[in-house]
Design a protein around this motif. Structure first.
Motif, PDB file in Angstrom:
ATOM      1  N   UNK A 123      58.193  30.416  48.931  1.00 59.71           N
ATOM      2  CA  UNK A 123      57.700  29.095  48.560  1.00 59.71           C
ATOM      3  C   UNK A 123      57.641  28.973  47.038  1.00 59.71           C
ATOM      4  N   UNK A 124      57.223  27.789  46.542  1.00 58.36           N
ATOM      5  CA  UNK A 124      57.221  27.530  45.112  1.00 58.36           C
ATOM      6  C   UNK A 124      55.991  28.038  44.399  1.00 58.36           C
ATOM      7  N   UNK A 125      55.000  28.572  45.093  1.00 55.45           N
ATOM      8  CA  UNK A 125      53.798  29.052  44.433  1.00 55.45           C
ATOM      9  C   UNK A 125      54.082  30.347  43.686  1.00 55.45           C
ATOM     10  N   UNK A 126      53.527  30.446  42.497  1.00 49.81           N
ATOM     11  CA  UNK A 126      53.712  31.662  41.695  1.00 49.81           C
ATOM     12  C   UNK A 126      53.053  32.835  42.413  1.00 49.81           C
ATOM     13  N   UNK A 127      53.741  33.977  42.550  1.00 54.62           N
ATOM     14  CA  UNK A 127      53.148  35.091  43.284  1.00 54.62           C
ATOM     15  C   UNK A 127      51.980  35.728  42.526  1.00 54.62           C
ATOM     16  N   UNK A 128      51.052  36.280  43.275  1.00 55.95           N
ATOM     17  CA  UNK A 128      49.955  37.046  42.694  1.00 55.95           C
ATOM     18  C   UNK A 128      50.503  38.408  42.279  1.00 55.95           C
ATOM     19  N   UNK A 129      50.356  38.741  41.020  1.00 57.10           N
ATOM     20  CA  UNK A 129      50.865  40.020  40.512  1.00 57.10           C
ATOM     21  C   UNK A 129      49.864  41.115  40.872  1.00 57.10           C
ATOM     22  N   UNK A 130      50.301  42.065  41.686  1.00 54.23           N
ATOM     23  CA  UNK A 130      49.435  43.163  42.111  1.00 54.23           C
ATOM     24  C   UNK A 130      49.267  44.139  40.951  1.00 54.23           C
ATOM     25  N   UNK A 131      48.021  44.491  40.668  1.00 57.29           N
ATOM     26  CA  UNK A 131      47.734  45.450  39.600  1.00 57.29           C
ATOM     27  C   UNK A 131      48.118  46.853  40.081  1.00 57.29           C
ATOM     28  N   UNK A 132      49.130  47.481  39.486  1.00 63.24           N
ATOM     29  CA  UNK A 132      49.568  48.798  39.973  1.00 63.24           C
ATOM     30  C   UNK A 132      48.534  49.890  39.768  1.00 63.24           C
ATOM     31  N   UNK A 133      47.540  49.657  38.884  1.00 64.98           N
ATOM     32  CA  UNK A 133      46.520  50.676  38.645  1.00 64.98           C
ATOM     33  C   UNK A 133      45.360  50.579  39.633  1.00 64.98           C
ATOM     34  N   UNK A 134      45.306  49.515  40.424  1.00 66.82           N
ATOM     35  CA  UNK A 134      44.245  49.380  41.422  1.00 66.82           C
ATOM     36  C   UNK A 134      42.844  49.338  40.841  1.00 66.82           C
ATOM     37  N   UNK A 135      42.671  48.743  39.672  1.00 65.54           N
ATOM     38  CA  UNK A 135      41.360  48.756  39.009  1.00 65.54           C
ATOM     39  C   UNK A 135      40.319  47.901  39.722  1.00 65.54           C
ATOM     40  N   UNK A 136      40.777  46.938  40.523  1.00 63.26           N
ATOM     41  CA  UNK A 136      39.827  46.050  41.192  1.00 63.26           C
ATOM     42  C   UNK A 136      40.378  45.689  42.570  1.00 63.26           C
ATOM     43  N   UNK A 137      40.444  46.682  43.443  1.00 57.64           N
ATOM     44  CA  UNK A 137      41.050  46.511  44.773  1.00 57.64           C
ATOM     45  C   UNK A 137      40.402  45.347  45.518  1.00 57.64           C
ATOM     46  N   UNK A 138      39.085  45.316  45.572  1.00 63.10           N
ATOM     47  CA  UNK A 138      38.421  44.301  46.402  1.00 63.10           C
ATOM     48  C   UNK A 138      38.385  42.930  45.735  1.00 63.10           C
ATOM     49  N   UNK A 139      38.310  42.895  44.402  1.00 63.60           N
ATOM     50  CA  UNK A 139      38.432  41.616  43.712  1.00 63.60           C
ATOM     51  C   UNK A 139      39.809  41.014  43.929  1.00 63.60           C
TER      52      UNK A 139
END
Length: 410
Positions: free
Chosen positions: A2-18
């Motif tokens: 779709x046209x929505x900008x993807x959420x960039x996953x933080x590769x360091x996992x600093x805030x998994x639940x956030x």
């Protein structure tokens, strides 16, 4: 997509639940960008995941169903390369998956798992003696390093017949596999070291078979003239069972201890008998999944989920940590650790054909380790404020780098 900008996953996992909360706000199926600019659909609804994980239109085989892999756009330097490149039941589909899982299941039986309990208890007792020694005179003890980590790694190493002198090296390799922000040099070096260690293990067990799972898998490899399990499948199956067989249990034990040390009222429920250790284990698996996100699956055909079309060949990320805290399933307090919660059902060991074969062993180790730890050290306390306990550098593995504690009086 779709046209929505993807959420960039933080590769360091600093805030998994956030990050999980941000993912859910985008809907139960949302676009994400993984390391290296690879895009996927992240599914965070537990109900949708149950459907997806049993849907025959979903594959784990990139060689057959992921055009990004088939077209050569994935390099061995990609941080997640080993998660998709291996040839074992983790990345198999259909008949191939059934063949590989059947071979592993024969070696990883319920009888073999149950028979491990006395040894798990013995290892636990020995480790607690070392913890006590380390914490003498009020010294701070890193409970992840001294207890949560060595228990599963020793159990899985003995189960597979891995020599004691190679265990530290294996641990270092597996840590690197889960290090999702690793640079290209680390990724390629890890891959080479990994197969060197596993190759040495297989060679040793061919020379001198034992009553261990490596020998059992070699026997399956050599059954019927070697047509049942290829050499690469043998090595990659060992990788899967050894790495998954300890990393998730480390996080389960450590996350459970952390939860009890930061929720005094929940600890009181357990100590008074109002809740069981099984309640602690299942609530930890729900609320703080040991594997936060699991790559990757692929759509074999177009699939519609909750009004979103996942097109054939697109990648799918299973967001276990986000699913475990879904308020639509668990209520407004889904983030809260509550051992008395009625609904603790979770997907942390997977679901359907790829449900984790090692789940009974992980639960067994936690059932032995947790009550033994708190019985030995009833005055156990966290040695730093909860906010200062740092996560491991991974968006896959969900645990803490250290768990510093004061033991208190024994």
């Amino acid at each position: 997509m779709d046209g929505q900008r993807p959420l960039v996953v933080d590769p360091t996992g600093r805030d998994i639940h956030g990050e999980g909360a941000r993912l859910r706000r985008r809907g139960p199926v949302a676009r994400v960008e993984l390391p290296g600019g690879v895009e996927a659909w992240a599914v965070s609804s537990p109900d949708l995941l149950r459907r997806l994980l049993t849907d025959p239109r979903v594959s784990k085989d990139p060689r057959r169903h992921w055009p990004t892999w088939i077209d050569g756009r994935i390099s061995p330097e990609w941080p997640l390369y080993s998660w998709v490149a291996v040839r074992n039941m983790f990345t198999a589909y259909g008949d191939e998956h059934r063949r590989l899982r059947t071979l592993v299941a024969r070696a990883f039986t319920a009888r073999r798992t149950a028979a491990l309990r006395p040894r798990v208890e013995e290892i636990t007792t020995n480790l607690l003696d070392r913890v006590a020694e380390a914490g003498r005179h009020g010294n701070v003890v890193d409970l992840r390093e001294t207890f949560a980590y060595p228990l599963p790694i020793q159990v899985i190493s003995e189960l597979f017949g891995l020599p004691g002198e190679r265990r530290a090296e294996l641990r270092s390799i597996v840590d690197s596999v889960f290090h999702t922000s690793a640079g290209p040099e680390e990724v390629t070096a890890t891959y080479a070291r990994l197969y060197a260690v596993l190759g040495d293990l297989v060679a040793a067990k061919r020379r001198s078979p034992g009553d261990d799972m490596t020998s059992a898998l070699i026997a399956a490899r050599e059954d019927e003239g070697g047509t049942r399990l290829s050499e690469q499948e043998l090595l990659d199956t060992l990788l899967l069972m050894i790495s998954a067989g300890h990393e998730t249990t480390v996080n389960l034990i450590e996350n459970a201890v952390h939860a009890l040390l930061t929720h005094s009222e929940q600890r009181a429920h357990v100590m008074s008998g109002r809740a069981s250790w099984d309640d602690v284990i299942e609530e930890t698996l729900r609320q703080d999944a040991p594997v936060a996100n699991l790559p990757l699956r692929y759509a074999v055909q177009d699939i519609e989920l909750a009004g979103t079309l996942i097109r054939r060949g697109e990648a799918i990320l299973v967001a276990y940590a986000a699913a475990g805290r879904d308020p639509e399933r668990y209520g407004a307090d889904a983030d809260r650790f509550d051992v008395t919660r009625t609904d603790k059902e979770h997907l942390s060991f997977g679901h359907g054909a790829h449900h984790c074969l090692g789940a009974p062993l992980g639960r067994l180790e936690a059932r032995v380790a947790l009550p033994a730890l708190f019985a030995r050290f009833p005055g156990l306390t966290l040695a730093v404020p909860p906010g200062q306990v740092e996560p491991v550098e991974s968006f896959i593995s969900n645990g803490h780098r250290t768990l510093p504690v004061h033991l208190g009086p024994s």
